[in-house]
Design a protein around this motif. Structure first.
Motif, PDB file in Angstrom:
ATOM      1  N   TYR A   1     -10.292  22.996  10.034  1.00  0.00           N
ATOM      2  CA  TYR A   1     -10.737  24.290   9.525  1.00  0.00           C
ATOM      3  C   TYR A   1      -9.576  25.113   8.961  1.00  0.00           C
ATOM      4  O   TYR A   1      -8.427  24.954   9.378  1.00  0.00           O
ATOM      5  CB  TYR A   1     -11.403  25.102  10.643  1.00  0.00           C
ATOM      6  N   GLY A   2      -9.913  26.019   8.045  1.00  0.00           N
ATOM      7  CA  GLY A   2      -8.941  26.996   7.574  1.00  0.00           C
ATOM      8  C   GLY A   2      -7.637  26.376   7.132  1.00  0.00           C
ATOM      9  O   GLY A   2      -7.586  25.501   6.272  1.00  0.00           O
TER      10      GLY A   2
ATOM     11  N   CYS B   1     -13.167  30.315  10.787  1.00  0.00           N
ATOM     12  CA  CYS B   1     -11.708  30.168  10.773  1.00  0.00           C
ATOM     13  C   CYS B   1     -11.115  31.552  11.044  1.00  0.00           C
ATOM     14  O   CYS B   1     -11.851  32.542  11.205  1.00  0.00           O
ATOM     15  CB  CYS B   1     -11.211  29.614   9.442  1.00  0.00           C
TER      16      CYS B   1
ATOM     17  N   ASP C   1      -7.270  28.436  13.950  1.00  0.00           N
ATOM     18  CA  ASP C   1      -8.137  27.520  13.215  1.00  0.00           C
ATOM     19  C   ASP C   1      -8.145  26.181  13.935  1.00  0.00           C
ATOM     20  O   ASP C   1      -7.087  25.567  14.115  1.00  0.00           O
ATOM     21  CB  ASP C   1      -7.607  27.285  11.792  1.00  0.00           C
TER      22      ASP C   1
END
Length: 265
Positions: free
Chosen positions: A64-65, A37, A60
């Protein structure tokens, strides 16, 4: 640094933007690996952008993230191509005319597909530990990661960056790559359509891929290719030997700029 969210197809994508005074400089776009990320890149994108005199974007991917969670639909063998399509949308939405892609692992595979399908705004590609086919060394590395996830604090480490999405991030990676359906995954057919210069980086001791990946990428792209094996490094040379990677990447970027009209860059 400026962080903001970009909505694409109903999903929120977190983007971090680094821009120098000259907004017309090429834009380095950093594509993270299968567990990565924005935050996990640390300061590497800024360091390379400053050294190479470029602007940069890190984002990201969905799941994700700080981006939206994964959609409920199960991944299939085309998931990296779909990510390349999303990257193209990001480039369009942000009006990027001169993109240089830096992709690590899955991000490298995405970069190659994007350069093949959408060459108009991509002037160069740097891959680090990218895969274009499935190898047993890759699967062995993932099996070891599964053991670590179940027996060490790896899950807690991922939660620091992905919050309550950490379990989904890990399982999406491991379950996809270790599935029988994925054994035949191969993106080498995209490589001949890549006409921009490509720098292929890989750690000498990469635990997730052999040098056959490097040879395939460098040998099959139509544009000029340069390959560099980073001594003593494993799968993440930008973390393990950042000075070497910054040197190789910035020299490659300077070469790119020399190939084009400098006034246009």
């Amino acid at each position: 640094m400026l962080e903001f969210d970009l909505e694409i197809d109903g999903a929120s994508i977190r983007i971090s933007k680094f821009e120098q005074e000259n907004k017309d400089l090429p834009v380095l776009i950093f594509l993270h690996d299968s567990l990565g990320c924005i935050s996990l890149w640390k300061n590497f994108p800024n360091q390379l952008a400053e050294t190479a005199n470029c602007n940069s974007i890190v984002y990201d991917r969905v799941g994700y993230g700080k981006s939206s969670p994964f959609p409920p639909k199960k991944r299939d063998n085309s998931y990296l191509e779909k990510e390349a399509d999303i990257l193209h949308r990001i480039i369009q939405e942000l009006n990027i005319e001169k993109a240089i892609l830096f992709g690590h692992s899955d991000g490298g595979s995405i970069a190659l597909i994007a350069a093949s399908k959408y060459p108009e705004q991509i002037i160069g590609v740097i891959t680090e530990g990218a895969h274009v086919f499935v190898e047993e060394i890759t699967l062995d590395g993932i099996r070891e990661a599964v053991i670590a996830y179940n027996t060490t604090k790896l899950k807690q480490a991922l939660e620091k960056y992905h919050s309550d999405k950490a379990e989904a991030v890990f399982q999406a990676w491991a379950n996809t790559w270790l599935s029988n359906e994925f054994r035949n995954w191969n993106i080498e057919s995209f490589l001949p359509s890549i006409r921009c210069p490509v720098l292929v980086l890989q750690g000498e001791n990469d635990e997730y891929g052999s040098e056959d990946q490097v040879s395939s990428i460098a040998g099959k792209v139509s544009g000029a290719s340069t390959k560099k094996i980073i001594p003593s490094a494993k799968h993440s040379p930008h973390k393990e030997t950042p000075d070497i990677v910054i040197k190789e990447a910035s020299e490659f970027i300077r070469t790119l700029r020399g190939l084009r009209n400098e006034s246009a860059l």
